[in-house]
Design a protein around this motif. Structure first.
Motif, PDB file in Angstrom:
ATOM      1  N   ILE A  52       0.838  -1.194   0.000  1.00 44.27           N
ATOM      2  CA  ILE A  52       0.000   0.000   0.000  1.00 44.27           C
ATOM      3  C   ILE A  52       0.875   1.247   0.000  1.00 44.27           C
ATOM      4  O   ILE A  52       1.837   1.350   0.748  1.00 44.27           O
ATOM      5  N   ARG A  53       0.541   2.173  -0.867  1.00 40.48           N
ATOM      6  CA  ARG A  53       1.238   3.451  -0.943  1.00 40.48           C
ATOM      7  C   ARG A  53       0.221   4.573  -0.783  1.00 40.48           C
ATOM      8  O   ARG A  53      -0.911   4.484  -1.276  1.00 40.48           O
ATOM      9  N   LEU A  54       0.625   5.619  -0.096  1.00 40.33           N
ATOM     10  CA  LEU A  54      -0.245   6.775   0.097  1.00 40.33           C
ATOM     11  C   LEU A  54      -0.109   7.718  -1.090  1.00 40.33           C
ATOM     12  O   LEU A  54       0.987   7.946  -1.599  1.00 40.33           O
ATOM     13  N   VAL A  55      -1.235   8.275  -1.523  1.00 40.30           N
ATOM     14  CA  VAL A  55      -1.268   9.169  -2.673  1.00 40.30           C
ATOM     15  C   VAL A  55      -1.996  10.443  -2.247  1.00 40.30           C
ATOM     16  O   VAL A  55      -3.040  10.386  -1.591  1.00 40.30           O
ATOM     17  N   ASP A  56      -1.430  11.604  -2.624  1.00 33.76           N
ATOM     18  CA  ASP A  56      -2.093  12.860  -2.271  1.00 33.76           C
ATOM     19  C   ASP A  56      -3.249  13.139  -3.224  1.00 33.76           C
ATOM     20  O   ASP A  56      -3.515  12.372  -4.162  1.00 33.76           O
ATOM     21  N   GLU A  57      -3.937  14.258  -2.997  1.00 32.78           N
ATOM     22  CA  GLU A  57      -5.120  14.582  -3.803  1.00 32.78           C
ATOM     23  C   GLU A  57      -4.801  14.855  -5.266  1.00 32.78           C
ATOM     24  O   GLU A  57      -5.690  14.825  -6.110  1.00 32.78           O
ATOM     25  N   ASN A  58      -3.516  15.072  -5.592  1.00 32.06           N
ATOM     26  CA  ASN A  58      -3.103  15.279  -6.983  1.00 32.06           C
ATOM     27  C   ASN A  58      -2.633  13.986  -7.653  1.00 32.06           C
ATOM     28  O   ASN A  58      -2.168  14.012  -8.787  1.00 32.06           O
ATOM     29  N   GLY A  59      -2.724  12.890  -6.935  1.00 32.20           N
ATOM     30  CA  GLY A  59      -2.342  11.617  -7.506  1.00 32.20           C
ATOM     31  C   GLY A  59      -0.867  11.273  -7.367  1.00 32.20           C
ATOM     32  O   GLY A  59      -0.406  10.278  -7.913  1.00 32.20           O
ATOM     33  N   ARG A  60      -0.120  12.099  -6.635  1.00 30.51           N
ATOM     34  CA  ARG A  60       1.306  11.835  -6.439  1.00 30.51           C
ATOM     35  C   ARG A  60       1.498  10.914  -5.247  1.00 30.51           C
ATOM     36  O   ARG A  60       0.879  11.089  -4.199  1.00 30.51           O
TER      37      ARG A  60
END
Length: 71
Positions: A52-60
């Protein structure tokens, strides 16, 4: 690794436990098989969680789960 044969045996022992009961030897076998199964599930879950990887609201991608969640 928990094979189909071991899962079948776990189910056989569970059914016998409910119907006629288990001998001490069968109880020990059941406990060992269940422990092996639980460990396999935990390993699988841990491997999946580590992907699992965390992604910000911009998809990064901003990183993996914080270290405090890894055991």
């Amino acid at each position: 690794m928990v094979t189909e044969e071991k899962i079948r045996r776990i189910n056989e022992l569970a059914a016998k436990s409910k119907s006629t009961g288990l001998t001490e030897k069968e109880k020990a076998e059941q406990k060992a098989l269940r422990n092996e199964y639980i460990q396999a599930v935990r390993r699988s879950l841990k491997a999946n969680l580590e992907l699992i990887r965390l992604v910000d609201e911009n998809g990064r991608e901003i990183g993996p789960l914080p270290r405090k969640y890894k055991h």
